[in-house]
Design a protein around this motif. Structure first.
Motif, PDB file in Angstrom:
ATOM      1  N   LEU A   1      46.073 -17.823  10.987  1.00 43.17           N
ATOM      2  CA  LEU A   1      45.949 -17.575  12.424  1.00 43.17           C
ATOM      3  C   LEU A   1      45.572 -18.848  13.178  1.00 43.17           C
ATOM      4  N   VAL A  42      46.638 -11.088  18.125  1.00 44.25           N
ATOM      5  CA  VAL A  42      46.040 -11.988  17.132  1.00 44.25           C
ATOM      6  C   VAL A  42      44.687 -11.438  16.684  1.00 44.25           C
ATOM      7  N   ARG A  57      43.694 -10.538  12.960  1.00 33.60           N
ATOM      8  CA  ARG A  57      42.489 -11.106  12.361  1.00 33.60           C
ATOM      9  C   ARG A  57      41.631 -10.002  11.732  1.00 33.60           C
TER      10      ARG A  57
END
Length: 142
Positions: A137, A74, A78
């Motif tokens: 996200l 993640v 990002r």
């Protein structure tokens, strides 16, 4: 957008998102929908219960508990999204128009971000214009 539960002829179940039932049918006919497990393009919709919104129903979100590897993934996503945003021109609602201008040589080539409906995104893809949604996200919805 419509979310369908799908299965392939090898018995694998998965989900797919489509702008309409006709969009699903067109993509399956063109062999654009494939099983993520085995790549089979023999795909069918499964029976699904409708999602009915009521005044009392609160907006549901999917929750996930992430292990360290998922947290790192993640974080990388990002970083990628941040880089895309920093190196692209945000054209807002003009996204479909500007993407076409670039594709057809009417404007200089550059990275773009902006807004497009599902139907507009499908139309761009059908014209051969590479577009993709920026992911939302976990931290962005909590």
């Amino acid at each position: 957008m419509i979310r369908y539960t799908l299965s392939c002829d090898n018995g694998h179940d998965f989900e797919g998102w489509f702008s309409s039932s006709d969009d699903f049918d067109r993509q399956v006919e063109r062999k654009l929908v494939s099983c993520p497990s085995c790549n089979s393009t023999s795909v069918a919709k499964q029976l699904m219960a409708p999602s009915v919104a009521t005044a009392r129903k609160k907006e549901a979100t999917r929750a996930v508990i992430m292990d360290q590897a998922q947290k790192e993934t993640v974080a990388k996503i990002r970083e990628l999204v941040k880089s895309v945003r920093e190196n692209a021109e945000d054209v807002g609602e003009r996204f479909p128009e500007e993407a076409r201008k670039i594709h057809y040589g009417e404007a200089e080539e550059r990275g773009l971000i902006g807004k497009a409906t599902a139907e507009e995104a499908v139309a761009l893809l059908e014209e051969g214009i590479a577009v993709a949604p920026l992911p939302i996200l976990p931290d962005e919805v909590n």
